[in-house]
Write a protein that holds these residues in place. Structure first.
Motif, mmCIF file in Angstrom:
data_model
loop_
_atom_site.group_PDB
_atom_site.id
_atom_site.type_symbol
_atom_site.label_atom_id
_atom_site.label_comp_id
_atom_site.label_asym_id
_atom_site.label_seq_id
_atom_site.Cartn_x
_atom_site.Cartn_y
_atom_site.Cartn_z
ATOM 1 N N TRP A 1 0.866 -1.181 0.000
ATOM 2 C CA TRP A 1 0.000 0.000 0.000
ATOM 3 C C TRP A 1 0.902 1.231 0.000
ATOM 4 O O TRP A 1 1.847 1.314 0.781
ATOM 5 C CB TRP A 1 -0.888 -0.004 1.237
ATOM 6 C CG TRP A 1 -1.950 1.042 1.195
ATOM 7 C CD1 TRP A 1 -1.823 2.343 1.588
ATOM 8 C CD2 TRP A 1 -3.280 0.899 0.716
ATOM 9 N NE1 TRP A 1 -2.997 3.016 1.392
ATOM 10 C CE2 TRP A 1 -3.916 2.149 0.848
ATOM 11 C CE3 TRP A 1 -4.008 -0.156 0.191
ATOM 12 C CZ2 TRP A 1 -5.240 2.368 0.493
ATOM 13 C CZ3 TRP A 1 -5.327 0.061 -0.164
ATOM 14 C CH2 TRP A 1 -5.929 1.315 -0.016
ATOM 15 N N PRO A 2 0.628 2.204 -0.854
ATOM 16 C CA PRO A 2 1.509 3.379 -0.919
ATOM 17 C C PRO A 2 1.368 4.271 0.315
ATOM 18 O O PRO A 2 0.320 4.316 0.949
ATOM 19 C CB PRO A 2 1.016 4.111 -2.175
ATOM 20 C CG PRO A 2 -0.413 3.704 -2.310
ATOM 21 C CD PRO A 2 -0.498 2.286 -1.794
ATOM 22 N N THR A 3 2.441 4.966 0.618
ATOM 23 C CA THR A 3 2.374 5.970 1.677
ATOM 24 C C THR A 3 2.023 7.312 1.040
ATOM 25 O O THR A 3 2.207 7.513 -0.161
ATOM 26 C CB THR A 3 3.720 6.102 2.424
ATOM 27 O OG1 THR A 3 4.734 6.431 1.482
ATOM 28 C CG2 THR A 3 4.071 4.830 3.164
ATOM 29 N N LEU A 4 1.508 8.194 1.856
ATOM 30 C CA LEU A 4 1.239 9.555 1.402
ATOM 31 C C LEU A 4 2.573 10.306 1.335
ATOM 32 O O LEU A 4 3.466 10.040 2.141
ATOM 33 C CB LEU A 4 0.271 10.251 2.368
ATOM 34 C CG LEU A 4 -1.107 9.609 2.494
ATOM 35 C CD1 LEU A 4 -1.863 10.192 3.687
ATOM 36 C CD2 LEU A 4 -1.897 9.802 1.218
ATOM 37 N N PRO A 5 2.734 11.252 0.449
ATOM 38 C CA PRO A 5 4.026 11.965 0.317
ATOM 39 C C PRO A 5 4.205 13.019 1.417
ATOM 40 O O PRO A 5 4.195 14.210 1.175
ATOM 41 C CB PRO A 5 3.927 12.603 -1.074
ATOM 42 C CG PRO A 5 2.463 12.780 -1.294
ATOM 43 C CD PRO A 5 1.782 11.644 -0.585
ATOM 44 N N LEU A 6 4.387 12.530 2.647
ATOM 45 C CA LEU A 6 4.471 13.429 3.803
ATOM 46 C C LEU A 6 5.799 13.317 4.547
ATOM 47 O O LEU A 6 6.021 14.039 5.509
ATOM 48 C CB LEU A 6 3.334 13.112 4.788
ATOM 49 C CG LEU A 6 1.915 13.175 4.249
ATOM 50 C CD1 LEU A 6 0.925 12.659 5.280
ATOM 51 C CD2 LEU A 6 1.563 14.605 3.843
ATOM 52 N N GLN A 7 6.660 12.422 4.143
ATOM 53 C CA GLN A 7 7.872 12.109 4.893
ATOM 54 C C GLN A 7 8.874 13.254 4.960
ATOM 55 O O GLN A 7 9.547 13.416 5.967
ATOM 56 C CB GLN A 7 8.540 10.869 4.281
ATOM 57 C CG GLN A 7 9.612 10.240 5.107
ATOM 58 C CD GLN A 7 9.182 9.838 6.511
ATOM 59 O OE1 GLN A 7 9.841 10.246 7.456
ATOM 60 N NE2 GLN A 7 8.137 9.080 6.666
ATOM 61 N N ASP A 8 8.976 14.078 3.939
ATOM 62 C CA ASP A 8 10.026 15.099 3.895
ATOM 63 C C ASP A 8 9.529 16.507 4.199
ATOM 64 O O ASP A 8 10.206 17.487 3.882
ATOM 65 C CB ASP A 8 10.702 15.071 2.513
ATOM 66 C CG ASP A 8 11.391 13.735 2.261
ATOM 67 O OD1 ASP A 8 11.936 13.165 3.217
ATOM 68 O OD2 ASP A 8 11.346 13.258 1.112
ATOM 69 N N LEU A 9 8.364 16.609 4.806
ATOM 70 C CA LEU A 9 7.850 17.938 5.153
ATOM 71 C C LEU A 9 8.554 18.464 6.402
ATOM 72 O O LEU A 9 9.024 17.692 7.241
ATOM 73 C CB LEU A 9 6.341 17.851 5.410
ATOM 74 C CG LEU A 9 5.481 17.354 4.242
ATOM 75 C CD1 LEU A 9 4.039 17.213 4.698
ATOM 76 C CD2 LEU A 9 5.567 18.306 3.067
#
Length: 187
Positions: free
Chosen positions: A127-135
């Motif tokens: 399942w993909p993660t939301l693109p929130l890791q580098d905020l």
């Protein structure tokens, strides 16, 4: 928008969504609570199950909402008071908000976690993660999602208890047949 074919009960699809999601929720809460004291590798398998069930609840709840928009349920009993009708609308909105919001917050949790192991949806695919890791605000976002995820579960449990109490009231005090609309074996 269309209405339900039988004005006295929900469609079999709506009834199926209702009870399937309810069963998954009970199982989900039990798994969530059982994982609280687990650490390390012992937590991975139950966490994968918890995440798969959460995403399943999310998908089923979105499908249920879509079905509900296209297929209205039976009208409320004519003897319901104005405050009961308002409470009914608020309760349904709150359920949909929680059924979609809690799994979404779980998705935010996974996506902002510093522990990066993949979510395998029922072991079939990642399942993909939301693109929130580098905020710049990933850590506070993770903490807010964690707080909301756990507290909204408690709100959902309270709402479920009130929902069951209302169904019992309608069945045994008002005797207006509301419970039979969602239980196929009642008349």
């Amino acid at each position: 928008m269309t209405t339900a074919t039988n004005q006295n009960r929900y469609s079999l699809v709506a009834i199926g969504f209702h009870w399937l999601i309810f069963g998954l929720l009970v199982w989900q809460v039990a798994i969530g609570w059982s994982m609280e004291d687990l650490k390390g590798a012992a937590k991975i398998a139950p966490m994968q199950l918890h995440k798969s069930m959460g995403f399943t609840i999310l998908l089923l709840s979105i499908a249920r909402l879509g079905w509900r928009i296209k297929n209205l349920g039976p009208p409320p009993p004519p003897n319901m008071k104005d405050w009961e009708l308002k409470l009914l609308k608020i309760t349904h909105l709150a359920f949909y908000a929680l059924l979609i919001g809690i799994p979404f917050l779980g998705w935010v949790l996974i996506s902002t976690s510093s522990y990066r192991f993949p979510t395998l949806f029922w072991g079939m695919f990642e399942w993909p993660t939301l693109p929130l890791q580098d905020l710049n605000f990933t850590k506070p976002l993770h903490e807010a999602a964690e707080f909301g995820h756990s507290k909204f579960v408690w709100l959902g449990i309270l709402l479920m208890i009130l929902h069951v109490a209302a169904a019992i009231k309608h069945q045994f005090i008002d005797k207006d047949g509301v419970l039979a609309r969602m239980l196929p074996f009642l008349k």
